[in-house]
Write a protein that holds these residues in place. Structure first.
Motif, PDB file in Angstrom:
ATOM      1  N   ILE A 165       1.142  -1.195   0.135  1.00  0.00           N
ATOM      2  CA  ILE A 165      -0.049  -0.163   0.114  1.00  0.00           C
ATOM      3  C   ILE A 165       0.905   1.252   0.029  1.00  0.00           C
ATOM      4  O   ILE A 165       1.907   1.065   0.745  1.00  0.00           O
ATOM      5  CB  ILE A 165      -0.992   0.037   1.332  1.00  0.00           C
ATOM      6  CG1 ILE A 165      -1.785  -1.110   1.208  1.00  0.00           C
ATOM      7  CG2 ILE A 165      -1.822   1.307   1.289  1.00  0.00           C
ATOM      8  CD1 ILE A 165      -3.129  -1.274   0.157  1.00  0.00           C
ATOM      9  N   ILE A 166       0.648   2.017  -0.915  1.00  0.00           N
ATOM     10  CA  ILE A 166       1.670   3.125  -1.259  1.00  0.00           C
ATOM     11  C   ILE A 166       0.729   4.384  -1.176  1.00  0.00           C
ATOM     12  O   ILE A 166      -0.172   4.690  -1.865  1.00  0.00           O
ATOM     13  CB  ILE A 166       2.442   3.200  -2.255  1.00  0.00           C
ATOM     14  CG1 ILE A 166       3.319   1.900  -2.490  1.00  0.00           C
ATOM     15  CG2 ILE A 166       3.447   4.496  -2.719  1.00  0.00           C
ATOM     16  CD1 ILE A 166       3.766   1.270  -3.829  1.00  0.00           C
ATOM     17  N   ARG A 167       1.146   5.452  -0.536  1.00  0.00           N
ATOM     18  CA  ARG A 167       0.506   6.903  -0.567  1.00  0.00           C
ATOM     19  C   ARG A 167       1.441   7.650  -1.399  1.00  0.00           C
ATOM     20  O   ARG A 167       2.618   7.905  -1.138  1.00  0.00           O
ATOM     21  CB  ARG A 167       0.287   7.465   1.004  1.00  0.00           C
ATOM     22  CG  ARG A 167      -0.448   8.657   0.900  1.00  0.00           C
ATOM     23  CD  ARG A 167      -1.003   9.230   2.088  1.00  0.00           C
ATOM     24  NE  ARG A 167      -2.069   8.292   2.519  1.00  0.00           N
ATOM     25  CZ  ARG A 167      -2.301   7.608   3.684  1.00  0.00           C
ATOM     26  NH1 ARG A 167      -1.080   7.596   4.634  1.00  0.00           N
ATOM     27  NH2 ARG A 167      -3.142   6.756   3.899  1.00  0.00           N
ATOM     28  N   ILE A 168       0.980   8.228  -2.269  1.00  0.00           N
ATOM     29  CA  ILE A 168       1.679   9.202  -3.322  1.00  0.00           C
ATOM     30  C   ILE A 168       0.989  10.395  -3.519  1.00  0.00           C
ATOM     31  O   ILE A 168      -0.403  10.647  -3.590  1.00  0.00           O
ATOM     32  CB  ILE A 168       1.871   8.286  -4.609  1.00  0.00           C
ATOM     33  CG1 ILE A 168       2.913   9.008  -5.572  1.00  0.00           C
ATOM     34  CG2 ILE A 168       0.522   8.073  -5.219  1.00  0.00           C
ATOM     35  CD1 ILE A 168       3.257   8.031  -6.582  1.00  0.00           C
ATOM     36  N   GLN A 169       1.747  11.407  -3.685  1.00  0.00           N
ATOM     37  CA  GLN A 169       1.264  13.065  -4.060  1.00  0.00           C
ATOM     38  C   GLN A 169       1.112  13.057  -5.696  1.00  0.00           C
ATOM     39  O   GLN A 169       1.858  12.554  -6.319  1.00  0.00           O
ATOM     40  CB  GLN A 169       1.976  13.993  -3.654  1.00  0.00           C
ATOM     41  CG  GLN A 169       2.326  14.030  -1.938  1.00  0.00           C
ATOM     42  CD  GLN A 169       1.286  14.634  -1.215  1.00  0.00           C
ATOM     43  OE1 GLN A 169       0.249  15.445  -1.972  1.00  0.00           O
ATOM     44  NE2 GLN A 169       1.063  14.614   0.015  1.00  0.00           N
ATOM     45  N   LYS A 170       0.206  13.833  -6.121  1.00  0.00           N
ATOM     46  CA  LYS A 170       0.009  14.356  -7.495  1.00  0.00           C
ATOM     47  C   LYS A 170       1.042  15.584  -7.644  1.00  0.00           C
ATOM     48  O   LYS A 170       1.137  16.215  -6.599  1.00  0.00           O
ATOM     49  CB  LYS A 170      -1.491  14.532  -7.660  1.00  0.00           C
ATOM     50  CG  LYS A 170      -2.410  13.561  -7.788  1.00  0.00           C
ATOM     51  CD  LYS A 170      -3.922  14.279  -8.164  1.00  0.00           C
ATOM     52  CE  LYS A 170      -4.516  14.621  -6.886  1.00  0.00           C
ATOM     53  NZ  LYS A 170      -5.634  15.444  -7.061  1.00  0.00           N
ATOM     54  N   PRO A 171       1.282  15.627  -8.854  1.00  0.00           N
ATOM     55  CA  PRO A 171       1.207  14.900 -10.015  1.00  0.00           C
ATOM     56  C   PRO A 171       2.223  13.559 -10.151  1.00  0.00           C
ATOM     57  O   PRO A 171       3.135  13.692  -9.154  1.00  0.00           O
ATOM     58  CB  PRO A 171       1.936  15.808 -10.959  1.00  0.00           C
ATOM     59  CG  PRO A 171       2.739  16.708 -10.224  1.00  0.00           C
ATOM     60  CD  PRO A 171       2.231  16.851  -8.909  1.00  0.00           C
ATOM     61  N   CYS A 172       1.607  12.511 -10.496  1.00  0.00           N
ATOM     62  CA  CYS A 172       2.480  11.304 -10.284  1.00  0.00           C
ATOM     63  C   CYS A 172       2.060  10.305 -11.682  1.00  0.00           C
ATOM     64  O   CYS A 172       1.026  10.869 -12.329  1.00  0.00           O
ATOM     65  CB  CYS A 172       1.994  10.428  -9.281  1.00  0.00           C
ATOM     66  SG  CYS A 172       0.592  10.291  -8.756  1.00  0.00           S
ATOM     67  N   LEU A 173       2.737   9.173 -11.965  1.00  0.00           N
ATOM     68  CA  LEU A 173       2.262   8.446 -12.988  1.00  0.00           C
ATOM     69  C   LEU A 173       1.839   6.979 -12.365  1.00  0.00           C
ATOM     70  O   LEU A 173       2.969   6.588 -11.419  1.00  0.00           O
ATOM     71  CB  LEU A 173       3.488   8.234 -14.167  1.00  0.00           C
ATOM     72  CG  LEU A 173       3.197   7.562 -15.245  1.00  0.00           C
ATOM     73  CD1 LEU A 173       3.773   8.084 -16.526  1.00  0.00           C
ATOM     74  CD2 LEU A 173       3.749   6.028 -15.037  1.00  0.00           C
ATOM     75  N   LEU A 174       0.855   6.562 -12.840  1.00  0.00           N
ATOM     76  CA  LEU A 174       0.590   4.804 -12.307  1.00  0.00           C
ATOM     77  C   LEU A 174       0.632   4.114 -13.351  1.00  0.00           C
ATOM     78  O   LEU A 174      -0.012   4.527 -14.348  1.00  0.00           O
ATOM     79  CB  LEU A 174      -0.776   5.067 -11.798  1.00  0.00           C
ATOM     80  CG  LEU A 174      -1.028   6.051 -10.498  1.00  0.00           C
ATOM     81  CD1 LEU A 174      -2.425   5.987 -10.070  1.00  0.00           C
ATOM     82  CD2 LEU A 174       0.008   5.830  -9.494  1.00  0.00           C
ATOM     83  N   THR A 175       1.224   2.963 -13.507  1.00  0.00           N
ATOM     84  CA  THR A 175       0.983   1.919 -14.600  1.00  0.00           C
ATOM     85  C   THR A 175      -0.033   0.998 -14.030  1.00  0.00           C
ATOM     86  O   THR A 175       0.191   0.222 -12.790  1.00  0.00           O
ATOM     87  CB  THR A 175       2.348   1.389 -15.167  1.00  0.00           C
ATOM     88  OG1 THR A 175       2.777   0.442 -14.276  1.00  0.00           O
ATOM     89  CG2 THR A 175       3.635   2.299 -15.136  1.00  0.00           C
ATOM     90  N   CYS A 176      -0.853   0.606 -15.165  1.00  0.00           N
ATOM     91  CA  CYS A 176      -2.032  -0.184 -14.395  1.00  0.00           C
ATOM     92  C   CYS A 176      -1.905  -1.762 -14.966  1.00  0.00           C
ATOM     93  O   CYS A 176      -1.602  -2.011 -16.174  1.00  0.00           O
ATOM     94  CB  CYS A 176      -3.138   0.306 -15.116  1.00  0.00           C
ATOM     95  SG  CYS A 176      -3.590   2.080 -14.793  1.00  0.00           S
ATOM     96  N   ILE A 177      -2.475  -2.672 -14.231  1.00  0.00           N
ATOM     97  CA  ILE A 177      -2.674  -3.978 -14.404  1.00  0.00           C
ATOM     98  C   ILE A 177      -3.995  -4.470 -14.729  1.00  0.00           C
ATOM     99  O   ILE A 177      -5.112  -3.675 -14.080  1.00  0.00           O
ATOM    100  CB  ILE A 177      -2.113  -5.099 -13.607  1.00  0.00           C
ATOM    101  CG1 ILE A 177      -2.526  -4.773 -12.306  1.00  0.00           C
ATOM    102  CG2 ILE A 177      -0.511  -5.053 -13.555  1.00  0.00           C
ATOM    103  CD1 ILE A 177      -1.752  -5.628 -11.347  1.00  0.00           C
ATOM    104  N   LYS A 178      -4.254  -5.666 -15.316  1.00  0.00           N
ATOM    105  CA  LYS A 178      -5.774  -5.937 -15.657  1.00  0.00           C
ATOM    106  C   LYS A 178      -6.763  -6.327 -14.278  1.00  0.00           C
ATOM    107  O   LYS A 178      -7.888  -6.121 -14.640  1.00  0.00           O
ATOM    108  CB  LYS A 178      -5.808  -7.041 -16.600  1.00  0.00           C
ATOM    109  CG  LYS A 178      -5.417  -8.527 -16.020  1.00  0.00           C
ATOM    110  CD  LYS A 178      -5.931  -9.519 -17.011  1.00  0.00           C
ATOM    111  CE  LYS A 178      -5.531 -11.141 -16.491  1.00  0.00           C
ATOM    112  NZ  LYS A 178      -4.364 -11.438 -15.910  1.00  0.00           N
ATOM    113  N   GLU A 179      -5.928  -6.652 -13.152  1.00  0.00           N
ATOM    114  CA  GLU A 179      -6.534  -6.690 -11.966  1.00  0.00           C
ATOM    115  C   GLU A 179      -7.365  -5.360 -11.596  1.00  0.00           C
ATOM    116  O   GLU A 179      -8.210  -5.526 -10.640  1.00  0.00           O
ATOM    117  CB  GLU A 179      -5.819  -7.275 -11.007  1.00  0.00           C
ATOM    118  CG  GLU A 179      -5.573  -8.720 -10.941  1.00  0.00           C
ATOM    119  CD  GLU A 179      -4.346  -8.961 -12.156  1.00  0.00           C
ATOM    120  OE1 GLU A 179      -3.850  -7.947 -12.409  1.00  0.00           O
ATOM    121  OE2 GLU A 179      -3.993  -9.919 -12.426  1.00  0.00           O
TER     122      GLU A 179
END
Ligand SMILES: Cc1cc2nc3c(=O)[nH]c(=O)nc-3n(C[C@H](O)[C@H](O)[C@H](O)COP(=O)(O)OP(=O)(O)OC[C@H]3O[C@@H](n4cnc5c(N)ncnc54)[C@H](O)[C@@H]3O)c2cc1C
Length: 259
Positions: A165-179
């Motif tokens: 579990i990660i808390r992250i501030q915007k602006p940021c980039l997320l790479t997504c998986i099918k789950e």
């Protein structure tokens, strides 16, 4: 909130077959599709739009026919679409691809960037992370859940045998998986109207990139040769009593370093 989603048009690799005589890939008649992980990325952006309000902007770099995936994204509910297309972009490796996309995203403006984990044709899973590096923003890869908490995001990131579990501030980039989600089908009204919507074209000049930074010239790596795998040999039937057969099979697998 401005959410930029990077989507790539890819050949449907489930449909690519190997010519049994020539040993080459048969690409004819293979449909082009939106890269599956990118569809999950787009769905997540649209979900955030539905829940919190956002402008969803889709971006692709590719030949003019890549416009088709942008139309599909508009029909799913995206608000704006950008096609980065220029002969000079051709032959780009992941470095040149990510630099071009990062420059465009910078110009477009963003709070959040989504990409797929991996494209099913190039298969490197590098472009998303590289975009974040070019833009000097934080990133989380393998994202399987996104929750918005005031100014930050709470992300569930898949690991091989668990999650973080990660808390992250915007602006940021997320790479997504099918789950992450189940992408929605295109909306009928938007299917009818998506061809009237504008696709904004960006070229080398618009992005103020030098020829040396993009396409083949901007690529530190070059593919020297591509070839298909040799077809597997014939199977072998082991005609031995069970215990000996198991031992024989285990030895064969050890020989080939499978176990
Ligand atoms: C050594 C090497 C040389 C190459 N040379 C060539 C070449 O000469 N000609 C050629 O056509 N290709 C070439 N490629 C392929 C090209 O680099 C990749 O298709 C491209 O860089 C994207 O990488 P990928 O497919 O591995 O994407 P990944 O890194 O697996 O993609 C991750 C995510 O990044 C985003 N993304 C990736 N590409 C795009 C895009 N174009 N537009 C929008 N979003 C995107 C998507 O969200 C995707 O899910 C080469 C690849 C390598 C590794």
């Amino acid at each position: 909130m401005r959410i930029v989603v990077c989507i790539k048009q890819v050949p449907d690799t489930n449909e690519v077959r190997i010519d049994p005589v020539k040993g080459t890939l048969i690409r004819e008649g293979v449909p082009s599709i939106m890269n599956p992980d990118d569809k999950n990325a787009l769905e997540e952006a649209l979900r955030l739009k539905d829940e919190y309000g956002a402008t969803v902007i889709v971006v692709t770099m590719g030949p003019p026919q890549a416009e088709k995936v942008l139309r599909e994204a508009l029909a799913m509910g995206a608000d704006e679409a950008y096609l980065l297309t220029d002969r000079l972009f051709a032959g780009a490796d992941t470095w040149a691809t990510s630099l071009t996309l990062a420059r465009a995203i910078q110009k477009i403006g963003y709070d959040l960037i989504f990409a797929g984990r991996q494209a099913i044709d190039g298969d490197t899973a590098q472009v998303g992370s590289e975009i974040a590096e070019h833009l000097n923003i934080p990133q989380v890869t393998y994202v399987e859940k996104v929750e918005i908490e005031k100014d930050s995001l709470r992300i569930k990131r898949a690991l091989e045998d668990g999650y973080e579990i990660i808390r992250i501030q915007k602006p940021c980039l997320l790479t997504c998986i099918k789950e992450l989600n189940n992408p929605r089908y295109m909306n009928i009204y938007d299917i009818f109207t998506c061809y009237q919507k504008e696709i904004k074209i960006l070229t080398t000049q618009d992005l103020e990139l030098d020829k040396e930074e993009i396409g083949l010239s901007g690529s530190p790596t070059k593919v020297r040769k591509t070839f298909t795998k040799e077809p597997k040999g014939k199977g072998e039937i082991i005609n031995l009593p069970p215990v000996e057969a198991a031992q024989y099979a285990a030895n064969k697998l050890k020989e080939k370093h499978f176990i």
